[in-house]
Design a protein around this motif. Structure first.
Motif, PDB file in Angstrom:
ATOM      1  N   MET A 176       0.485  -1.198  -0.566  1.00  0.00           N
ATOM      2  CA  MET A 176       0.127  -0.010   0.490  1.00  0.00           C
ATOM      3  C   MET A 176       1.078   1.511  -0.133  1.00  0.00           C
ATOM      4  SD  MET A 176      -3.140   1.028   2.830  1.00  0.00           S
ATOM      5  CE  MET A 176      -3.907   0.173   1.995  1.00  0.00           C
ATOM      6  N   VAL A 177       0.664   1.786  -1.077  1.00  0.00           N
ATOM      7  CA  VAL A 177       1.614   3.222  -0.960  1.00  0.00           C
ATOM      8  C   VAL A 177       0.812   4.109  -1.626  1.00  0.00           C
ATOM      9  CG1 VAL A 177       3.644   4.361  -2.386  1.00  0.00           C
ATOM     10  CG2 VAL A 177       3.060   1.671  -1.649  1.00  0.00           C
ATOM     11  N   VAL A 201      -5.406   4.393   8.494  1.00  0.00           N
ATOM     12  CA  VAL A 201      -4.159   3.641   7.868  1.00  0.00           C
ATOM     13  C   VAL A 201      -3.556   4.120   8.777  1.00  0.00           C
ATOM     14  CG1 VAL A 201      -2.893   2.353   6.683  1.00  0.00           C
ATOM     15  CG2 VAL A 201      -4.969   2.007   5.345  1.00  0.00           C
ATOM     16  N   PRO A 202      -2.538   4.101   9.616  1.00  0.00           N
ATOM     17  CA  PRO A 202      -1.792   4.819  10.103  1.00  0.00           C
ATOM     18  C   PRO A 202      -0.266   4.826   9.224  1.00  0.00           C
ATOM     19  CG  PRO A 202      -2.246   2.743  11.514  1.00  0.00           C
ATOM     20  CD  PRO A 202      -2.825   3.238  10.455  1.00  0.00           C
ATOM     21  N   LEU A 231       7.742  -4.414  -0.564  1.00  0.00           N
ATOM     22  CA  LEU A 231       8.032  -3.997   1.278  1.00  0.00           C
ATOM     23  C   LEU A 231       6.463  -3.719   0.959  1.00  0.00           C
ATOM     24  CD1 LEU A 231       8.838  -0.375   0.260  1.00  0.00           C
ATOM     25  CD2 LEU A 231       9.495  -1.515  -1.393  1.00  0.00           C
ATOM     26  N   ARG A 232       5.657  -3.313   2.472  1.00  0.00           N
ATOM     27  CA  ARG A 232       4.529  -2.710   2.485  1.00  0.00           C
ATOM     28  C   ARG A 232       4.849  -1.780   4.110  1.00  0.00           C
ATOM     29  NH1 ARG A 232       3.379  -8.180   2.381  1.00  0.00           N
ATOM     30  NH2 ARG A 232       2.011  -8.755   0.378  1.00  0.00           N
ATOM     31  N   PRO A 233       3.678  -1.442   4.133  1.00  0.00           N
ATOM     32  CA  PRO A 233       3.549  -0.278   5.567  1.00  0.00           C
ATOM     33  C   PRO A 233       3.267  -1.240   6.726  1.00  0.00           C
ATOM     34  CG  PRO A 233       1.392  -0.264   4.272  1.00  0.00           C
ATOM     35  CD  PRO A 233       2.373  -0.864   3.520  1.00  0.00           C
ATOM     36  N   ARG A 234       3.667  -0.903   7.723  1.00  0.00           N
ATOM     37  CA  ARG A 234       3.603  -1.780   9.157  1.00  0.00           C
ATOM     38  C   ARG A 234       1.830  -2.041   9.162  1.00  0.00           C
ATOM     39  NH1 ARG A 234       5.386   0.888  14.693  1.00  0.00           N
ATOM     40  NH2 ARG A 234       3.678   1.805  14.820  1.00  0.00           N
ATOM     41  N   ALA A 235       0.923  -1.277   8.968  1.00  0.00           N
ATOM     42  CA  ALA A 235      -0.371  -1.546   8.812  1.00  0.00           C
ATOM     43  C   ALA A 235      -0.861  -2.445   8.086  1.00  0.00           C
ATOM     44  CB  ALA A 235      -1.192   0.002   8.821  1.00  0.00           C
TER      45      ALA A 235
END
Length: 247
Positions: A176-177, A201-202, A231-235
């Motif tokens: 998610m970007v 989404v934080p 790579l993804r956000p931590r969320a």
């Protein structure tokens, strides 16, 4: 002599961020895209960036860019995008054709045109910007997932076919970007619907986050190949598992 990096889709989002980052890393950067006015603005801000008008769906345009280069050490196949969220049963064929022509055939055209220069450089790097959608499919993403799966297949095949050649083949697969224009284009200009994708989404990934990953892989020693970097956000734990904060 400074090395030259070519970045497609460089007029906004991940492409623009990557052009800026590679310039900061010391490359002469050819920033290529259709929206020339945005490229000119970028080049005015960063002297080591050269703007080039490019349409990756046009073989003539791709050939003209290739002919204009004296060298190419890095190619970042970033141009792409998604259109529509209809289920496969209701999808528009023209949407699938558009996504395939930009994401897949655009990358193929650029790769074929610049691969000889990458090999001739003695330490070439080809970066394919795919997506986690190229690894795991999801409802409403049939056309985009199909295109990104095809790019992943292209990367894996190239790595086999070019083993022994002085070229590294790298796949960058972001989750998610939140980048300029991507979701809006997917929702056919509906900015409100696009904003809901990231609602609550934080800390979704940014274009700079992805550019940072690209720069890291490109600047590894010549004998180090990062086959695939996800790579993804931590969320975001997975395609269907995203943490959202409700107010």
């Amino acid at each position: 002599m400074k090395k030259t990096a070519v970045v497609t889709g460089a007029s906004s989002g991940i492409g623009e961020a990557t052009a800026r980052r590679l310039a900061a890393e010391g490359y002469d950067v050819v920033a290529a895209a259709r929206r020339r006015e945005r490229l000119d603005k970028l080049a005015a801000e960063v002297p080591s960036i050269t703007p080039v008008t490019l349409d990756v769906t046009s073989q003539e345009s791709v050939d003209a860019l290739a002919a204009s280069l004296s060298r190419c050490d890095v190619l970042v196949n970033n141009a792409g995008g998604a259109v529509g969220l209809e289920p496969v049963s209701g999808a528009l064929v023209e949407d699938w054709q558009r996504m395939y022509d930009i994401n897949v055939l655009g990358s193929l055209r650029m790769t074929q045109a610049l691969l000889p220069s990458l090999i001739a450089s003695g330490d070439g790097v080809l970066v394919m910007l795919t997506s986690t959608a190229g690894l795991v499919s999801y409802e409403g993403g049939g056309g985009y997932c199909a295109a990104k799966h095809a790019q992943t297949a292209m990367v894996e095949t190239l790595r086999l076919e070019l083993v022994g050649e002085p070229v590294r083949i790298i796949e960058i697969a972001p989750g998610m970007v939140q980048s300029e224009g991507f979701a809006v284009n997917r929702f056919r200009g509906d900015a409100e619907a696009a904003a809901k994708v990231y609602a609550g989404v934080p800390g979704p990934l940014t274009a700079d986050d992805v550019a940072d990953a690209i720069a890291w892989t490109v600047t590894r020693p010549a004998h180090v190949n990062v086959d695939r970097l996800v790579l993804r956000p931590r969320a975001q734990a997975a395609q269907h598992k995203v943490h959202r904060v409700t107010s």
